[in-house]
Design a protein around this motif. Structure first.
Motif, PDB file in Angstrom:
ATOM      1  N   THR A 296      -7.136  -9.391 -17.152  1.00 53.23           N
ATOM      2  CA  THR A 296      -6.782  -9.326 -15.736  1.00 53.23           C
ATOM      3  C   THR A 296      -6.819  -7.879 -15.233  1.00 53.23           C
ATOM      4  OG1 THR A 296      -5.341 -11.248 -15.998  1.00 53.23           O
ATOM      5  CG2 THR A 296      -5.033  -9.884 -14.022  1.00 53.23           C
ATOM      6  N   PRO A 297      -7.494  -7.624 -14.112  1.00 55.97           N
ATOM      7  CA  PRO A 297      -7.553  -6.257 -13.573  1.00 55.97           C
ATOM      8  C   PRO A 297      -6.169  -5.702 -13.266  1.00 55.97           C
ATOM      9  CG  PRO A 297      -9.212  -7.631 -12.534  1.00 55.97           C
ATOM     10  CD  PRO A 297      -8.348  -8.539 -13.348  1.00 55.97           C
ATOM     11  N   ALA A 298      -5.972  -4.424 -13.588  1.00 51.05           N
ATOM     12  CA  ALA A 298      -4.692  -3.768 -13.341  1.00 51.05           C
ATOM     13  C   ALA A 298      -4.553  -3.306 -11.900  1.00 51.05           C
ATOM     14  CB  ALA A 298      -4.542  -2.573 -14.283  1.00 51.05           C
ATOM     15  N   LEU A 299      -5.663  -3.298 -11.166  1.00 59.89           N
ATOM     16  CA  LEU A 299      -5.667  -2.721  -9.826  1.00 59.89           C
ATOM     17  C   LEU A 299      -6.753  -3.406  -9.007  1.00 59.89           C
ATOM     18  CD1 LEU A 299      -4.561  -0.275  -8.081  1.00 59.89           C
ATOM     19  CD2 LEU A 299      -6.512   1.014  -8.961  1.00 59.89           C
ATOM     20  N   THR A 300      -6.489  -3.600  -7.727  1.00 58.57           N
ATOM     21  CA  THR A 300      -7.480  -4.186  -6.827  1.00 58.57           C
ATOM     22  C   THR A 300      -7.723  -3.236  -5.663  1.00 58.57           C
ATOM     23  OG1 THR A 300      -6.841  -6.458  -7.382  1.00 58.57           O
ATOM     24  CG2 THR A 300      -8.059  -6.132  -5.343  1.00 58.57           C
ATOM     25  N   LEU A 301      -8.982  -2.930  -5.420  1.00 64.01           N
ATOM     26  CA  LEU A 301      -9.373  -2.039  -4.335  1.00 64.01           C
ATOM     27  C   LEU A 301     -10.303  -2.773  -3.389  1.00 64.01           C
ATOM     28  CD1 LEU A 301     -10.429   1.094  -6.443  1.00 64.01           C
ATOM     29  CD2 LEU A 301      -8.166   0.576  -5.553  1.00 64.01           C
TER      30      LEU A 301
ATOM     31  N   LYS B 169     -14.838   3.817   2.896  1.00 65.42           N
ATOM     32  CA  LYS B 169     -13.397   3.645   3.067  1.00 65.42           C
ATOM     33  C   LYS B 169     -12.851   2.937   1.833  1.00 65.42           C
ATOM     34  CE  LYS B 169      -9.880   1.587   6.113  1.00 65.42           C
ATOM     35  NZ  LYS B 169      -9.643   0.790   7.339  1.00 65.42           N
ATOM     36  N   VAL B 170     -11.794   3.486   1.256  1.00 63.44           N
ATOM     37  CA  VAL B 170     -11.216   2.943   0.019  1.00 63.44           C
ATOM     38  C   VAL B 170      -9.773   2.562   0.298  1.00 63.44           C
ATOM     39  CG1 VAL B 170     -10.766   3.360  -2.420  1.00 63.44           C
ATOM     40  CG2 VAL B 170     -12.684   4.528  -1.287  1.00 63.44           C
ATOM     41  N   GLU B 171      -9.450   1.273   0.140  1.00 63.50           N
ATOM     42  CA  GLU B 171      -8.106   0.771   0.390  1.00 63.50           C
ATOM     43  C   GLU B 171      -7.470   0.298  -0.914  1.00 63.50           C
ATOM     44  OE1 GLU B 171      -8.025  -1.601   4.352  1.00 63.50           O
ATOM     45  OE2 GLU B 171     -10.062  -1.806   3.557  1.00 63.50           O
ATOM     46  N   TYR B 172      -6.265   0.771  -1.178  1.00 67.21           N
ATOM     47  CA  TYR B 172      -5.514   0.367  -2.368  1.00 67.21           C
ATOM     48  C   TYR B 172      -4.564  -0.751  -1.970  1.00 67.21           C
ATOM     49  CZ  TYR B 172      -7.386   4.224  -5.071  1.00 67.21           C
ATOM     50  OH  TYR B 172      -8.245   5.063  -5.745  1.00 67.21           O
ATOM     51  N   GLU B 173      -4.891  -1.948  -2.423  1.00 64.55           N
ATOM     52  CA  GLU B 173      -4.136  -3.130  -2.010  1.00 64.55           C
ATOM     53  C   GLU B 173      -2.799  -3.214  -2.739  1.00 64.55           C
ATOM     54  OE1 GLU B 173      -6.370  -6.684  -2.338  1.00 64.55           O
ATOM     55  OE2 GLU B 173      -8.029  -5.973  -1.092  1.00 64.55           O
TER      56      GLU B 173
ATOM     57  N   PRO C 244      -7.231   4.220 -13.276  1.00 65.91           N
ATOM     58  CA  PRO C 244      -6.640   4.568 -14.568  1.00 65.91           C
ATOM     59  C   PRO C 244      -7.626   4.318 -15.711  1.00 65.91           C
ATOM     60  CG  PRO C 244      -5.839   2.436 -13.845  1.00 65.91           C
ATOM     61  CD  PRO C 244      -6.722   2.937 -12.745  1.00 65.91           C
ATOM     62  N   VAL C 245      -7.617   5.188 -16.698  1.00 63.42           N
ATOM     63  CA  VAL C 245      -8.501   5.043 -17.853  1.00 63.42           C
ATOM     64  C   VAL C 245      -8.070   3.837 -18.691  1.00 63.42           C
ATOM     65  CG1 VAL C 245      -9.156   6.108 -20.063  1.00 63.42           C
ATOM     66  CG2 VAL C 245      -9.143   7.469 -17.969  1.00 63.42           C
ATOM     67  N   GLY C 246      -9.044   3.095 -19.193  1.00 65.42           N
ATOM     68  CA  GLY C 246      -8.765   1.989 -20.094  1.00 65.42           C
ATOM     69  C   GLY C 246      -8.276   0.723 -19.437  1.00 65.42           C
ATOM     70  N   GLU C 247      -8.289   0.674 -18.101  1.00 63.64           N
ATOM     71  CA  GLU C 247      -7.823  -0.507 -17.376  1.00 63.64           C
ATOM     72  C   GLU C 247      -8.934  -1.022 -16.462  1.00 63.64           C
ATOM     73  OE1 GLU C 247      -5.127  -2.125 -17.762  1.00 63.64           O
ATOM     74  OE2 GLU C 247      -3.903  -0.738 -18.943  1.00 63.64           O
ATOM     75  N   PRO C 248      -9.219  -2.339 -16.487  1.00 60.30           N
ATOM     76  CA  PRO C 248     -10.219  -2.878 -15.559  1.00 60.30           C
ATOM     77  C   PRO C 248      -9.701  -2.837 -14.126  1.00 60.30           C
ATOM     78  CG  PRO C 248      -9.162  -4.642 -16.786  1.00 60.30           C
ATOM     79  CD  PRO C 248      -8.661  -3.368 -17.376  1.00 60.30           C
ATOM     80  N   VAL C 249     -10.582  -2.539 -13.212  1.00 67.50           N
ATOM     81  CA  VAL C 249     -10.239  -2.440 -11.793  1.00 67.50           C
ATOM     82  C   VAL C 249     -11.174  -3.349 -11.008  1.00 67.50           C
ATOM     83  CG1 VAL C 249     -10.124  -0.908  -9.784  1.00 67.50           C
ATOM     84  CG2 VAL C 249      -9.428  -0.069 -12.048  1.00 67.50           C
ATOM     85  N   LEU C 250     -10.613  -4.249 -10.215  1.00 66.08           N
ATOM     86  CA  LEU C 250     -11.406  -5.132  -9.366  1.00 66.08           C
ATOM     87  C   LEU C 250     -11.704  -4.425  -8.056  1.00 66.08           C
ATOM     88  CD1 LEU C 250     -12.635  -7.923  -8.695  1.00 66.08           C
ATOM     89  CD2 LEU C 250     -10.381  -8.582  -7.819  1.00 66.08           C
TER      90      LEU C 250
ATOM     91  N   LEU D 252      -0.986   8.115  -7.288  1.00 63.97           N
ATOM     92  CA  LEU D 252      -0.644   7.010  -6.388  1.00 63.97           C
ATOM     93  C   LEU D 252       0.606   7.323  -5.570  1.00 63.97           C
ATOM     94  CD1 LEU D 252      -1.134   3.609  -8.285  1.00 63.97           C
ATOM     95  CD2 LEU D 252      -2.419   4.465  -6.319  1.00 63.97           C
ATOM     96  N   ASP D 253       1.637   7.818  -6.240  1.00 65.87           N
ATOM     97  CA  ASP D 253       2.894   8.123  -5.545  1.00 65.87           C
ATOM     98  C   ASP D 253       2.676   9.202  -4.484  1.00 65.87           C
ATOM     99  OD1 ASP D 253       4.212   6.273  -7.091  1.00 65.87           O
ATOM    100  OD2 ASP D 253       4.908   7.745  -8.573  1.00 65.87           O
ATOM    101  N   GLU D 254       1.867  10.189  -4.796  1.00 67.05           N
ATOM    102  CA  GLU D 254       1.606  11.259  -3.832  1.00 67.05           C
ATOM    103  C   GLU D 254       0.804  10.753  -2.635  1.00 67.05           C
ATOM    104  OE1 GLU D 254      -0.352  14.115  -6.237  1.00 67.05           O
ATOM    105  OE2 GLU D 254       1.514  14.989  -7.046  1.00 67.05           O
ATOM    106  N   GLN D 255      -0.153   9.863  -2.886  1.00 65.64           N
ATOM    107  CA  GLN D 255      -0.987   9.350  -1.804  1.00 65.64           C
ATOM    108  C   GLN D 255      -0.216   8.445  -0.855  1.00 65.64           C
ATOM    109  OE1 GLN D 255      -4.422  10.036  -1.144  1.00 65.64           O
ATOM    110  NE2 GLN D 255      -3.938  11.696  -2.567  1.00 65.64           N
ATOM    111  N   ARG D 256       0.832   7.813  -1.345  1.00 58.76           N
ATOM    112  CA  ARG D 256       1.618   6.904  -0.498  1.00 58.76           C
ATOM    113  C   ARG D 256       2.524   7.659   0.467  1.00 58.76           C
ATOM    114  NH1 ARG D 256       2.308   3.494  -5.666  1.00 58.76           N
ATOM    115  NH2 ARG D 256       0.786   1.816  -5.385  1.00 58.76           N
ATOM    116  N   ARG D 257       2.726   8.954   0.247  1.00 54.33           N
ATOM    117  CA  ARG D 257       3.571   9.730   1.146  1.00 54.33           C
ATOM    118  C   ARG D 257       2.872   9.947   2.478  1.00 54.33           C
ATOM    119  NH1 ARG D 257       3.721  14.467   0.274  1.00 54.33           N
ATOM    120  NH2 ARG D 257       2.385  14.796  -1.565  1.00 54.33           N
ATOM    121  N   ASP D 258       3.645  10.051   3.534  1.00 54.15           N
ATOM    122  CA  ASP D 258       3.099  10.432   4.825  1.00 54.15           C
ATOM    123  C   ASP D 258       2.818  11.926   4.833  1.00 54.15           C
ATOM    124  OD1 ASP D 258       3.315   7.856   5.727  1.00 54.15           O
ATOM    125  OD2 ASP D 258       5.196   8.182   6.816  1.00 54.15           O
ATOM    126  N   ALA D 259       1.966  12.329   5.746  1.00 53.31           N
ATOM    127  CA  ALA D 259       1.684  13.756   5.900  1.00 53.31           C
ATOM    128  C   ALA D 259       2.917  14.475   6.424  1.00 53.31           C
ATOM    129  CB  ALA D 259       0.512  13.955   6.851  1.00 53.31           C
TER     130      ALA D 259
END
Length: 338
Positions: free
Chosen positions: A121-126, A136-140, A157-163, A235-242
Motif C-alpha cells: 500500500t502506498p505511504a503517500l498520495t499526491l 502543480k503538486v498537491e499533498y493529499e 520518502p525513500v523506500g516507500e511507494p508513492v501513488l 512535510l511539517d515545514e511545508q504545512r506552515r503558513d508564510a
C-alpha cells in the motif's frame, strides 16, 4: 566510404554506453541505471529490445555485405536461380522473426503487469497537474488543514511507494521520471495513476515527454527522495503558513505582490489565493524556479519576474517593468518565503 561510415556507427554504439557508465548522475541515464522498483523492469526490457535490434542490424549488415562482395559471372545461368530456390529462406526468416516478435509482445505485457501496481500500500498520495508549462503538486490528506500544494518539486520518502494521480489543466502532457518509473500520459478530463519509489536518497530529474506547445522543452521538475525523518520534517515545514518579517522594505514588497501577483499566485497565510500559477508559500526552499529553467536565487527570481517572456516565450507569466526600488522591495519580500 560506406565502410568507414559503418565502422564509425558501430564505434558510436559501443562507446556511448561506456561513456554514460562513467556518469551515473546524468539526468536521463536510465538505460544503464535504475533507482527504484518501478523502473528496474523497464530498464531490463530496454536491454532486451536493444539486443534484439542490434542483432537484427548486424544480421542485415552481414547479409548486405555478403551480397555486395559475392562475385558472379554474367554467363552463369544459375546467377539468379529458379524462382522457388530462395523461397525456403523467406519462409524460415518470416517464421523465426514472427516467433521472436510474439515472444517480445508477451514479455512487454508481463513487464507492464509487473509495474502496474506497487507491492504494498502506498505511504503517500499526491496529485500532480500539468499546466502550460509547469507542474502543480498537491499533498493529499484526510484532514483538510494539513493539505498543501507546491510546484515543480516533489518530495518523497525513500523506500516507500508513492501513488501519483496525474491530471492536465489544458493539453496532453506526459509525466516521466526516467530513473524511477516509466511515462504516463496526462489527459484533460481524465485521472491517470502512477507509482514511484526511490531506493536511495537523491534528486531525480523529471520531464514532460508529450509535446505540449512552445515551451515543452522547458517543462521539467525534480523528485527529491529523502530519508523518512527528513521527509517528515519537510512535510511539517511545508504545512506552515508564510510568516514574512515586518520590515519596511518587506512590507512594501508584500504590498506590491498583493496588488500585482496575488491574482495568479497563492501564499498561505497572507490572503493571496490565485489558482493559475505556482503556490509561493515556501518559495525559497525550492532548488529551481520556472519549471526547472533557473536556479532559485534572489537574482534569478528577479530575472524571471522582469524577463519571463524572454526566458520562456509564450509562458503565462508576463514580464514586469520594475523600478530599482520595486525590485529591491519585491526581492526582500520573496526572500522571506521559506
Amino acid at each position: 566510404m560506406i565502410r568507414y561510415v559503418f565502422f564509425a556507427g558501430v564505434l558510436a554504439i559501443v562507446s556511448s554506453p561506456i561513456a554514460l557508465a562513467k556518469d551515473t548522475a546524468a539526468p536521463l541515464n536510465y538505460f544503464l541505471h535504475s533507482a527504484g522498483p518501478a523502473s528496474s523492469p523497464t530498464m531490463v526490457l530496454g536491454w532486451v529490445l536493444t539486443t534484439v535490434v542490434a542483432a537484427v542490424f548486424l544480421i542485415i549488415t552481414l547479409l548486405l555485405t555478403v551480397a555486395l562482395l559475392r562475385k558472379r559471372t554474367v554467363e552463369d545461368p544459375q546467377a539468379i536461380g529458379p524462382e522457388n530456390q530462395g523461397m525456403a529462406w523467406i519462409y524460415i526468416g518470416t517464421g523465426v522473426s514472427s516467433c521472436i516478435l510474439f515472444a517480445l509482445v508477451i514479455y512487454v505485457l508481463i513487464t507492464l503487469n509487473t509495474i502496474a501496481n506497487p507491492t504494498r500500500t502506498p505511504a503517500l498520495t499526491l496529485t500532480v497537474t500539468g499546466y502550460d508549462w509547469w507542474w502543480k503538486v498537491e499533498y493529499e490528506e484526510n484532514d483538510a488543514a494539513r493539505y498543501f500544494a507546491t510546484a515543480n518539486e516533489i518530495h518523497i520518502p525513500v523506500g516507500e511507494p508513492v501513488l501519483v494521480k496525474l491530471k492536465s489543466a489544458d493539453v496532453i502532457h506526459a509525466f516521466w521520471v526516467p530513473l524511477l518509473a516509466g511515462k504516463t500520459q496526462m489527459i484533460p478530463g481524465l485521472v491517470n495513476r502512477q507509482w514511484l519509489e526511490a531506493d536511495v536518497p537523491g534528486i531525480y530529474r523529471g520531464q514532460c515527454t508529450q509535446y505540449c506547445g512552445l515551451q515543452h522543452a522547458h517543462m521539467g521538475f525534480e523528485i527529491v527522495a529523502q530519508n523518512p525523518a527528513d521527509f517528515r520534517k519537510w512535510l511539517d515545514e511545508q504545512r506552515r503558513d508564510a510568516a514574512p518579517s515586518s520590515a519596511l522594505e518587506v512590507d512594501t514588497g508584500k504590498e506590491f505582490f498583493m496588488t500585482h501577483c496575488s491574482g495568479c499566485h497563492s501564499i498561505r497565510g497572507l490572503g493571496a489565493a490565485g489558482a493559475h500559477a505556482p503556490d509561493l508559500t515556501h518559495l525559497t526552499t525550492r532548488r529551481l524556479i520556472a519549471a526547472g529553467l533557473l536556479a532559485n536565487t534572489p537574482e534569478n527570481r528577479i530575472k524571471w519576474i522582469t524577463h519571463a517572456q524572454e526566458l520562456k516565450p509564450g509562458a503565462r507569466m508576463p514580464s514586469f517593468a520594475l523600478s530599482s526600488g520595486e525590485i529591491a522591495a519585491l526581492s526582500a519580500f520573496l526572500s522571506t518565503l521559506n
